[in-house]
Design a protein around this motif. Structure first.
Motif, short mmCIF file in Angstrom:
data_model
loop_
_atom_site.label_atom_id
_atom_site.label_comp_id
_atom_site.label_asym_id
_atom_site.label_seq_id
_atom_site.Cartn_x
_atom_site.Cartn_y
_atom_site.Cartn_z
N LEU A 19 7.23 7.50 -7.93
CA LEU A 19 6.75 7.93 -6.60
C LEU A 19 5.27 8.33 -6.65
CD1 LEU A 19 9.95 9.90 -5.63
CD2 LEU A 19 9.05 7.94 -4.38
N GLY A 20 4.88 9.05 -7.70
CA GLY A 20 3.46 9.42 -7.85
C GLY A 20 2.61 8.17 -7.98
N SER A 21 3.09 7.20 -8.74
CA SER A 21 2.36 5.93 -8.90
C SER A 21 2.21 5.24 -7.55
CB SER A 21 3.12 5.00 -9.84
OG SER A 21 3.26 5.58 -11.09
N PHE A 22 3.28 5.26 -6.76
CA PHE A 22 3.25 4.60 -5.45
C PHE A 22 2.22 5.25 -4.54
CE2 PHE A 22 4.75 4.58 -1.01
CZ PHE A 22 4.64 3.23 -0.75
N ILE A 23 2.27 6.59 -4.47
CA ILE A 23 1.35 7.31 -3.58
C ILE A 23 -0.11 7.05 -4.01
CG2 ILE A 23 0.61 9.61 -2.78
CD1 ILE A 23 3.63 10.43 -3.23
N ALA A 24 -0.37 7.21 -5.30
CA ALA A 24 -1.74 7.04 -5.80
C ALA A 24 -2.20 5.59 -5.68
CB ALA A 24 -1.83 7.50 -7.25
N GLY A 25 -1.30 4.66 -5.99
CA GLY A 25 -1.63 3.24 -5.90
C GLY A 25 -1.99 2.86 -4.48
N THR A 26 -1.21 3.35 -3.50
CA THR A 26 -1.48 3.05 -2.10
C THR A 26 -2.79 3.70 -1.65
OG1 THR A 26 0.91 3.09 -1.80
CG2 THR A 26 -0.42 3.03 0.20
N PHE A 27 -3.01 4.95 -2.06
CA PHE A 27 -4.25 5.67 -1.73
C PHE A 27 -5.47 4.86 -2.22
CE2 PHE A 27 -7.53 8.46 -3.56
CZ PHE A 27 -7.94 9.16 -2.45
N SER A 28 -5.34 4.37 -3.43
CA SER A 28 -6.43 3.63 -4.04
C SER A 28 -6.71 2.33 -3.28
CB SER A 28 -6.06 3.34 -5.50
OG SER A 28 -6.99 2.53 -6.10
N VAL A 29 -5.65 1.65 -2.86
CA VAL A 29 -5.84 0.39 -2.14
C VAL A 29 -6.45 0.66 -0.76
CG1 VAL A 29 -4.69 -1.65 -1.24
CG2 VAL A 29 -3.95 -0.70 -3.39
N VAL A 74 -0.07 18.78 -6.02
CA VAL A 74 -1.50 18.93 -6.36
C VAL A 74 -1.87 17.92 -7.45
CG1 VAL A 74 -3.23 20.49 -7.33
CG2 VAL A 74 -1.51 21.37 -5.76
N ALA A 75 -0.97 17.75 -8.41
CA ALA A 75 -1.22 16.80 -9.50
C ALA A 75 -1.38 15.38 -8.97
CB ALA A 75 -0.07 16.85 -10.50
N ILE A 76 -0.56 15.03 -7.99
CA ILE A 76 -0.65 13.66 -7.43
C ILE A 76 -1.98 13.48 -6.69
CG2 ILE A 76 0.36 12.06 -5.75
CD1 ILE A 76 3.10 13.21 -6.48
N ILE A 77 -2.36 14.52 -5.91
CA ILE A 77 -3.63 14.41 -5.14
C ILE A 77 -4.82 14.32 -6.10
CG2 ILE A 77 -5.17 15.60 -3.52
CD1 ILE A 77 -2.60 16.82 -2.24
N GLN A 78 -4.89 15.23 -7.07
CA GLN A 78 -6.05 15.19 -7.98
C GLN A 78 -6.03 13.92 -8.84
OE1 GLN A 78 -6.37 15.37 -11.33
NE2 GLN A 78 -4.67 16.50 -12.23
N GLY A 79 -4.82 13.50 -9.23
CA GLY A 79 -4.69 12.27 -10.04
C GLY A 79 -5.19 11.06 -9.26
N SER A 80 -4.91 11.04 -7.95
CA SER A 80 -5.34 9.91 -7.12
C SER A 80 -6.87 9.85 -7.04
CB SER A 80 -4.78 10.04 -5.70
OG SER A 80 -3.39 10.13 -5.74
N PHE A 81 -7.50 11.01 -6.81
CA PHE A 81 -8.96 11.04 -6.70
C PHE A 81 -9.62 10.74 -8.05
CE2 PHE A 81 -8.30 13.21 -2.65
CZ PHE A 81 -9.28 12.62 -1.89
N VAL A 82 -9.17 11.44 -9.08
CA VAL A 82 -9.76 11.25 -10.42
C VAL A 82 -9.61 9.80 -10.86
CG1 VAL A 82 -9.43 11.81 -12.87
CG2 VAL A 82 -9.51 13.64 -11.19
N GLY A 83 -8.42 9.25 -10.68
CA GLY A 83 -8.14 7.87 -11.09
C GLY A 83 -9.03 6.90 -10.35
N PHE A 84 -9.17 7.10 -9.03
CA PHE A 84 -9.99 6.19 -8.23
C PHE A 84 -11.44 6.20 -8.72
CE2 PHE A 84 -12.66 4.97 -4.67
CZ PHE A 84 -12.03 3.82 -4.24
N LEU A 85 -11.98 7.40 -8.92
CA LEU A 85 -13.39 7.50 -9.33
C LEU A 85 -13.61 6.91 -10.72
CD1 LEU A 85 -14.25 11.07 -7.99
CD2 LEU A 85 -15.03 8.88 -7.09
N ILE A 86 -12.70 7.20 -11.65
CA ILE A 86 -12.89 6.69 -13.02
C ILE A 86 -12.71 5.18 -13.08
CG2 ILE A 86 -11.93 6.76 -15.37
CD1 ILE A 86 -11.64 9.75 -15.03
N GLY A 87 -11.81 4.65 -12.26
CA GLY A 87 -11.60 3.20 -12.24
C GLY A 87 -12.83 2.44 -11.79
N LEU A 88 -13.68 3.12 -11.00
CA LEU A 88 -14.91 2.47 -10.50
C LEU A 88 -15.93 2.22 -11.60
CD1 LEU A 88 -15.77 4.45 -7.24
CD2 LEU A 88 -15.21 2.05 -7.38
N ILE A 89 -15.93 3.12 -12.62
CA ILE A 89 -16.95 3.06 -13.67
C ILE A 89 -16.58 1.97 -14.68
CG2 ILE A 89 -18.15 4.41 -15.45
CD1 ILE A 89 -16.85 6.90 -14.11
N PRO A 90 -17.54 1.13 -15.05
CA PRO A 90 -17.25 0.16 -16.10
C PRO A 90 -16.81 0.88 -17.37
CG PRO A 90 -19.31 -0.38 -15.04
CD PRO A 90 -18.90 0.96 -14.52
#
Lengths: 499, 155
Positions: A112-122, A250-266
């Motif tokens: 479920l966390g993966s789904f929420i974060a994955g959708t947020f990222s898309v 809180v973990a899902i929200i911060q994980g979504s933001f952190v993951g999105f930002l780090i994924g942007l960096i080569p």
């Protein structure tokens, strides 16, 4: 609104749905199975897409990528072995939860966390990609050269292990990129009389060798006879309760933001995203002492982050045509094989591909949720397949995949050669990922560098007159110097990576 | 073997490779008709690789042994046998593929890997090998029309 309707009309076409489904199923399977990662799986399946249409092919390859992030958590939680590298941190709390009889909620929260974060990222990808493409229109050869150098520098800086070795691998990748006919002058370089090499060394056989055969050789030498101990044969109660949600939101929200930002960096891939998110969760948690003892937020944070990172990793590729990780490099090869060049023009020239690919990820995330919750028992059974049965099949796929590239045994030879090189690289602690990325960036860098130098009559002064290109080069140099002068920072990053 | 010794060995190899690339770059031409030549990029890359190899060699040479554990190159006592046999199996497969055809040579390779490396019973290996070879044949030859080698037996 029109764009959204158009995008969904592409993504929901039966053939695209079928390929997305195939991609996420294979991705989950690859994620579940230790010993084969997304790079190996995509390189193995890349040749099967060469004869198909570009849109469904790329939808499938992308599905494999984000599907692995979902599947990887299953083995972390049930066997304490990460199915793929980005789920390493999930072992810390996930396996402890399974030992306490809470494997179900751990697996459920991971999905479920993966789904929420994955959708947020898309969603963010949909919003950010078009304006970034506009910026890309102002880029000329010097800027692209600067981007390629910055991309490589970031990858090198963020890689674990020796900085000198990382640089060496990048240079070897650049050298391999020069093999074949030079398009400007017609000169043939480093082919040693082998006719098949005149078109250059393809990314697919090198990746299949380094990631597929190389990994298999290491595994059969090190751990072929080791049995995996499955902690739970039957998983009960997958849906997390209200308290679990309270602990995890809180973990899902911060994980979504952190993951999105780090994924942007080569170089800032899903692995780093999950580690940073876990470390951040420990900082902000009211009960940091609970993390590592079977806390559900210790599963939610890294699993959300690694999924969010997969979505944002597409942004540099789709908008600038720059791959930021080996998986993105393989997807770039998937584009190029079909004669499509990703970059600023993609959104205008191939809106069906651009939007179809992005929106297929919404659909794919829903498919993954459906696949992961009710079918988790099936994936648990997959874990029973011994590696001694799997490895010959992985090898066979590498060999046949290589043959079908050009119906040539030379390609098979290249795969085996790079397989052995990949094995040696692991033994000598060199990173194959950097070589792959440099191999893809090499021709791009050489072309833009040569064009820039031709424009300026052979002087590097052209970079001084182009502010964006100059800025990119300065950042690259500063980054590299900072890691040389302050090795402490790098050591800390390595420690984090070792956790 | 300490990691420093492995690093020194690989540094020497990369130094030779770098010098070769550098010299080939010069031979190809750094400039052609006032434009950047095909040898320029390999030349620069060769210099970089040679320089980095020397840095790694010197770093390894000055490294102290403290904290480094002496570890065998092979993780297990007979680990190299598995790697060697796998490579021999694949090498033989490449050699016979065009003569024996895809199905037969693939079955033989899989049977070899399943039994000798994987330790499966012969009948399980034969069954798995047959199913896997047939499945891959169906996917690549029939579905994707990949033209796999047919050999003497035309399959």
């Amino acid at each position: 609104m029109e764009t959204i309707l158009f995008a969904f009309s592409v993504a929901l076409q039966p053939v695209n749905l079928l390929y997305a489904f195939g991609g996420v199923v294979i991705g989950t399977l690859v994620g579940v199975l230790p010993g084969i990662g997304p790079s190996a799986a995509i390189s193995l399946l890349l040749p099967t897409t060469f004869r198909g249409d570009v849109v469904p092919s790329l939808i499938m390859l992308a599905g494999i990528f984000y599907g692995t992030q979902y599947g990887g958590s299953t083995t972390s939680i049930l066997v304490n072995i990460p199915g793929e590298a980005a789920s390493v941190v999930t072992c810390l709390d996930g396996y402890k939860m399974a030992q306490k009889g809470r494997a179900g909620p751990a697996l459920g929260m991971a999905a479920l966390g993966s789904f929420i974060a994955g959708t947020f990222s898309v969603v963010l990808l949909t919003l950010v990609a078009p304006p970034l493409s506009e910026i890309g229109f102002h880029f000329g050869s010097p800027e692209f050269a600067g981007m390629a150098i910055l991309g490589l520098t970031l990858m090198i800086s963020l890689s674990s292990g020796s900085l000198v070795k990382a640089l060496m691998m990048a240079v070897v990748g650049l050298i391999l990129g020069t093999v074949g006919m030079d398009l400007s002058t017609g000169s043939v370089r480093f082919t040693f009389g082998i006719y098949e090499l005149e078109d250059g060394i393809g990314l697919a056989p090198v990746a299949m060798g380094l990631f597929g055969i190389g990994e298999v050789l290491v595994n059969i030498e090190e751990s072929l006879k080791e049995e995996r101990k499955l902690l739970v044969k039957k998983v009960k109660g997958l849906l997390p309760n209200l308290q679990d949600w309270k602990d995890s939101y809180v973990a899902i929200i911060q994980g979504s933001f952190v993951g999105f930002l780090i994924g942007l960096i080569p170089g800032g891939n899903a692995i780093i995203a999950s580690i940073v998110s876990y470390a951040l969760q420990k900082r902000i948690s009211k009960h940091p002492e609970k993390l590592g003892t079977g806390a559900i937020e210790g599963v939610a944070a890294p699993e959300s982050a690694n999924n969010a990172a997969t979505g944002s990793a597409f942004i540099p590729l789709l908008t600038f045509g720059i791959p930021t990780s080996p998986v993105m490099a393989l997807l770039l090869a998937g584009f190029l094989v079909h004669g499509v060049i990703p970059g600023p023009l993609l959104i205008k020239n191939r809106p069906d591909l651009f939007w179809g690919l992005i929106f297929s990820m919404y659909v794919g995330n829903i498919m993954l949720l459906i696949l992961n919750l009710p079918l988790i028992r099936v994936w648990v059974k997959v874990l029973d397949i011994p590696y001694s049965v799997l490895f010959p099949l992985i090898l066979l796929f590498c060999l046949v995949g290589a043959y079908t590239l050009n119906n040539s045994l030379v390609e098979v030879g290249i795969v085996v050669f790079f397989g052995f090189i990949g094995f040696l690289m692991r033994k000598f602690a060199y990173e194959p990922a950097l070589l792959i990325l440099a191999l893809v960036m090499g021709p791009m860098l050489e072309e833009s560098l040569r064009r820039s130098l031709d424009l300026s009559g052979g002087t590097m002064a052209i970079f001084l007159h182009r502010p964006i290109a100059l800025g990119l080069l300065i950042v690259s140099v500063l980054l590299l110097l900072s890691f040389m002068i302050f090795p402490v920072v790098r050591k800390q990053a390595e420690k984090g990576g070792d956790t | 073997m300490l990691m420093k010794h492995r690093n020194m060995g690989s540094a020497i190899f990369c130094l030779i490779l770098g010098l070769f690339v550098l010299m080939t770059g010069v031979r190809l031409g750094l400039k052609v008709d006032l434009r950047i030549g095909p040898g320029f990029f390999p030349f620069v890359a060769g210099i970089l690789l040679a320089f980095l190899s020397i840095v790694l060699f010197v770093q390894s040479l000055t490294e102290t042994k403290t904290g480094q554990q002496k570890r065998s190159f092979w993780s297990k006592e007979h680990g190299w046998v598995f790697v060697f046999l796998t490579l021999v199996g694949i090498g033989t497969y490449i050699l016979v593929l065009n003569y024996l055809g895809f199905l037969l040579s693939t079955f033989l390779l899989l049977f070899f890997l399943f039994t000798v490396i994987g330790g499966l019973k012969w009948w399980k290996a034969a069954l798995s090998g047959t199913i896997a070879a047939a499945a891959v044949y169906l996917v690549f030859e029939i579905w994707l029309r990949a033209n796999l080698p047919r050999g003497f037996f035309s399959f």
